[in-house]
Scaffold this active site. Structure first.
Site, PDB file in Angstrom:
ATOM      1  N   MET D   1      72.027  30.269  32.386  1.00 26.02           N
ATOM      2  CA  MET D   1      71.190  29.983  31.235  1.00 26.02           C
ATOM      3  C   MET D   1      70.727  28.549  31.186  1.00 26.02           C
ATOM      4  O   MET D   1      70.828  27.900  30.156  1.00 26.02           O
ATOM      5  CB  MET D   1      72.017  30.260  29.979  1.00 26.02           C
ATOM      6  N   PRO D   2      70.199  28.064  32.275  1.00 23.25           N
ATOM      7  CA  PRO D   2      69.837  26.629  32.277  1.00 23.25           C
ATOM      8  C   PRO D   2      68.647  26.335  31.367  1.00 23.25           C
ATOM      9  O   PRO D   2      67.793  27.183  31.125  1.00 23.25           O
ATOM     10  CB  PRO D   2      69.457  26.361  33.736  1.00 23.25           C
ATOM     11  N   TYR D   3      68.638  25.097  30.901  1.00 18.23           N
ATOM     12  CA  TYR D   3      67.530  24.574  30.115  1.00 18.23           C
ATOM     13  C   TYR D   3      67.073  23.291  30.806  1.00 18.23           C
ATOM     14  O   TYR D   3      67.887  22.396  31.040  1.00 18.23           O
ATOM     15  CB  TYR D   3      67.996  24.267  28.691  1.00 18.23           C
ATOM     16  N   TYR D  48      65.015  28.321  31.182  1.00 20.36           N
ATOM     17  CA  TYR D  48      63.884  27.829  30.392  1.00 20.36           C
ATOM     18  C   TYR D  48      63.448  26.483  30.956  1.00 20.36           C
ATOM     19  O   TYR D  48      64.282  25.606  31.192  1.00 20.36           O
ATOM     20  CB  TYR D  48      64.290  27.617  28.927  1.00 20.36           C
TER      21      TYR D  48
END
Lengths: 81, 81, 81, 81, 81, 81
Positions: D1-3, D48
């Site tokens: 779930m990287p941002y 994202y």
């Protein structure tokens, strides 16, 4: 002294709107501020909430821009019906 | 290699201005850069300063937008006199 | 109501120190707060300053980590003398 | 779930352009998303990527704005030839 | 696809605690996610909430660190009684 | 002068690891730096890449923490087989 930064895509989410409305912004600010008071006892006058609207083509997910991603999702949904 | 992000509301703080002026931005950049050199010895050419101006209705405090918050503060001040 | 986020590498910049000292943090906070008052008239009690220290191996520049980058710079300097 | 948040100055980097082009944005989004999958196995639909363009006068380095900094660098280069 | 970043000081806000508890974190995540769904129709599985806890001495307000600021406020309150 | 901030959950993504490894960090830094040079011509020595690792319980999605979200997804996958 909480600091909350909310980033959303710049687009309308209500009928006939093309952007987040002032009423929606107020509801976000009030909701986040109330939440921090209820959960952590943070005094609302110490909570800063900053809303940033990001152009759709500047927000990527799935390796593509948001509009392209939504088209992919919609196309998959069509196929599966 | 410091990175400094300054967020302020988009509004004038000098007479006749409706936004942060170029001179004010220069003063902020120079001031922060000097500060990091004086306090921590950081070479100015490695210090990035990014100024972001946030619309007043996108900045919340006290559970309301900034303009509404200021009205509340002003109203309280009126009552106490 | 300014919000200032300062990111620096986690390391000592004073003799014998391995991290930013409490005194340096106080000087950064006071310096930034004073600056925003002087340049923009922002009341200090409304200015939030958040200092974040980032591990050296988590901060990249020149396509490598900070320690590697400094070695490259030092090696170049050696060659040029 | 990287941002992933990418900040660049708002200016053209291709001939005849005055801003980052849609194609460049797509390439950044795809490149970062691919990278996180290859290096860390992160599923692209969870990554994202948010691109923010910052006005040149709002981005400081070397204690001055970006345009002033480039002029200084160019002037130094001239002198050294 | 909202992204929400919550920064709070690292300290206990419940009796006997020295940090934000897991239950408080869950309540913040759920509350923000629900809020974005109710106000803007954002699907919860697309909302990222990232909580960052900042050391008290790294958070400044009023030109001083948070602990010092609270002492000042408390001292003023004492005098006014 | 790009600034890139990468946030990932603090956990191992390679066998036997419990965190992002130094090699993975180097690969991210190099990859992002190369990308910005290839796509936008940005000189690598001007590109800052900052990697931040966020505790799993501090990262929410779907209204719950990441570990809870993964359990929900896994449970759904089980049911559908």
């Amino acid at each position: 002294m909480p600091y909350v930064n909310i980033k959303v895509t710049r687009e309308g989410t209500l009928p006939g709107e093309t952007a987040t409305t002032p009423e929606q912004k107020k509801a976000l600010i009030k909701g986040v501020s109330d939440l921090l008071f209820e959960v952590m006892g943070k005094a609302p006058h110490t909570t800063y909430v900053i809303i940033e609207e990001v152009e759709l083509e500047n927000w990527g997910v799935g390796g593509v821009t948001t509009p392209e991603y939504r088209q992919q999702i919609a196309a998959k949904a069509d196929k599966s019906t």
